[in-house]
Design a protein around this motif. Structure first.
Motif, PDB file in Angstrom:
ATOM      1  N   MET A   1       0.909  -1.238   0.058  1.00 61.88           N
ATOM      2  CA  MET A   1       0.066   0.066   0.050  1.00 61.88           C
ATOM      3  C   MET A   1       0.969   1.294  -0.050  1.00 61.88           C
ATOM      4  N   THR A   2       0.303   2.419  -0.875  1.00 61.71           N
ATOM      5  CA  THR A   2       1.051   3.481  -0.797  1.00 61.71           C
ATOM      6  C   THR A   2       0.859   4.269   0.417  1.00 61.71           C
ATOM      7  N   THR A   3       1.788   5.177   0.852  1.00 61.41           N
ATOM      8  CA  THR A   3       1.624   6.024   1.778  1.00 61.41           C
ATOM      9  C   THR A   3       1.409   7.431   1.586  1.00 61.41           C
ATOM     10  N   LYS A   4       1.590   7.844   0.239  1.00 61.80           N
ATOM     11  CA  LYS A   4       1.735   9.113  -0.426  1.00 61.80           C
ATOM     12  C   LYS A   4       0.245   9.752  -0.022  1.00 61.80           C
ATOM     13  N   THR A   5       0.273  10.839   0.160  1.00 64.57           N
ATOM     14  CA  THR A   5      -1.181  11.759   0.169  1.00 64.57           C
ATOM     15  C   THR A   5      -1.767  11.274  -1.185  1.00 64.57           C
ATOM     16  N   ASN A   6      -3.019  11.003  -0.949  1.00 66.86           N
ATOM     17  CA  ASN A   6      -4.064  10.549  -1.929  1.00 66.86           C
ATOM     18  C   ASN A   6      -5.412  11.577  -2.252  1.00 66.86           C
ATOM     19  N   LEU A  24      -4.115  19.100  -8.428  1.00 65.64           N
ATOM     20  CA  LEU A  24      -3.433  18.523  -7.128  1.00 65.64           C
ATOM     21  C   LEU A  24      -2.417  17.384  -7.337  1.00 65.64           C
ATOM     22  N   ALA A  25      -2.541  16.829  -8.606  1.00 64.68           N
ATOM     23  CA  ALA A  25      -1.080  15.874  -8.771  1.00 64.68           C
ATOM     24  C   ALA A  25      -0.004  16.760  -9.028  1.00 64.68           C
ATOM     25  N   ALA A  26      -0.042  18.013  -9.444  1.00 63.64           N
ATOM     26  CA  ALA A  26       1.222  18.911  -9.459  1.00 63.64           C
ATOM     27  C   ALA A  26       1.429  19.282  -7.932  1.00 63.64           C
ATOM     28  N   MET A  27       0.802  19.280  -7.184  1.00 65.55           N
ATOM     29  CA  MET A  27       0.957  19.654  -5.730  1.00 65.55           C
ATOM     30  C   MET A  27       1.630  18.356  -5.199  1.00 65.55           C
ATOM     31  N   GLY A  28       1.825  17.330  -5.663  1.00 65.23           N
ATOM     32  CA  GLY A  28       2.480  16.059  -5.060  1.00 65.23           C
ATOM     33  C   GLY A  28       1.334  14.988  -4.471  1.00 65.23           C
ATOM     34  N   PHE A  29       0.111  15.182  -5.016  1.00 64.28           N
ATOM     35  CA  PHE A  29      -0.751  14.301  -4.352  1.00 64.28           C
ATOM     36  C   PHE A  29      -0.962  13.010  -5.570  1.00 64.28           C
ATOM     37  N   LYS A  30      -0.921  11.783  -5.271  1.00 63.84           N
ATOM     38  CA  LYS A  30      -1.545  10.812  -6.130  1.00 63.84           C
ATOM     39  C   LYS A  30      -2.880  10.942  -6.313  1.00 63.84           C
ATOM     40  N   VAL A  31      -3.418  11.198  -7.435  1.00 60.86           N
ATOM     41  CA  VAL A  31      -4.721  11.584  -7.879  1.00 60.86           C
ATOM     42  C   VAL A  31      -5.323  10.033  -8.444  1.00 60.86           C
TER      43      VAL A  31
END
Length: 249
Positions: A1-6, A24-31
């Motif tokens: 499982m990913t722990t990146k912000t989703n 949002l993806a450009a801000m670092g979220f996995k979208v």
């Protein structure tokens, strides 16, 4: 499982939803792009991945209990938490057909189609309820989740009652009024648990919903959604905003 912000965005294969996903993806979220059509959903995700963004398509029809439940199971198998939910999916059946040559809405409430209203409410009102309820365990697992309900200026009773020039769009407008009430209800429940829930009015934006007659771009429309989705702790919850601030209910 990913722990990146989703982040999950419904109706995200085009228009305001797609632009919000890009931001949002450009801000670092996995979208996760929620979309009911596989071909369109995959194509939209591919476009953003080609821009170097971390984006995946998630099969999600907000009008289907089974689809929403399956999407929640699918995402739960891949991530441990969900930091942002944007309930963006919306429809306005019959809206374009009711536009006159000057672009004004010409169908009075006395001629509104009840079947169209029922379909509208199933997506615009019950859809966000289904999705929020289904993904709530993932949202609660995040340290400080944000939920944004994509509303409309037409959802404001005060604006409609006080401005005779405002389009009298009973079906779509009242669905967004109901969505505003749902926003407040979820905010009251979830605020003590650290989740902020707000409604955003992106303005009359050129999208498929209005045959691209809107005067705003999707880039302009996404601003308030992204702002509410990423606001710091201590910000407002249970509110209704455009990019300039609070709106009258």
């Amino acid at each position: 499982m990913t722990t990146k912000t989703n982040a999950l965005i419904t109706g995200a294969n085009k228009g305001i939803g797609l632009e919000t996903a890009r931001r949002l993806a450009a801000m670092g979220f996995k979208v996760w792009l929620g979309a009911r059509d596989a071909e369109r959903g995959e194509a939209a995700a591919r476009v953003l991945r080609n821009e170097g963004l971390d984006v995946e398509w998630l099969a999600l029809d907000v009008a289907s209990d089974d689809s929403v439940a399956a999407a929640a199971r699918n995402l739960t198998a891949q991530v441990s938490s969900l930091d942002v939910l944007v309930n963006n999916a919306g429809i306005a059946p019959g809206y374009v057909d009711a536009l006159g040559p000057d672009g004004r809405y010409e169908r009075p409430p006395s001629r509104e189609d009840v079947a169209d209203m029922q379909a509208t409410y199933d997506v615009n009102v019950f859809g966000p309820v289904r999705v929020t309820q289904a993904f709530l365990p993932l949202l609660l697992a995040a340290p400080a989740a944000r939920i944004v309900m994509v509303s409309s200026y037409l959802g404001s009773i005060a604006r409609a009652a006080g401005n005779i020039q405002s389009p009298n769009v009973m079906g779509y407008g009242s669905s967004k009024t109901a969505l505003n009430a749902i926003t407040v209800a979820f905010a009251r429940e979830l605020s003590p648990r650290g989740i902020m829930v707000n409604a955003a009015a992106p303005g009359y934006t050129a999208t498929d919903l209005n045959a691209h007659r809107g005067g705003r771009t999707v880039q302009q429309a996404a601003r308030v959604i992204v702002h509410l989705a990423t606001q710091e702790a201590g910000g407002p919850t249970g509110g209704y905003f455009d990019e300039n601030g609070p709106l009258p209910w």
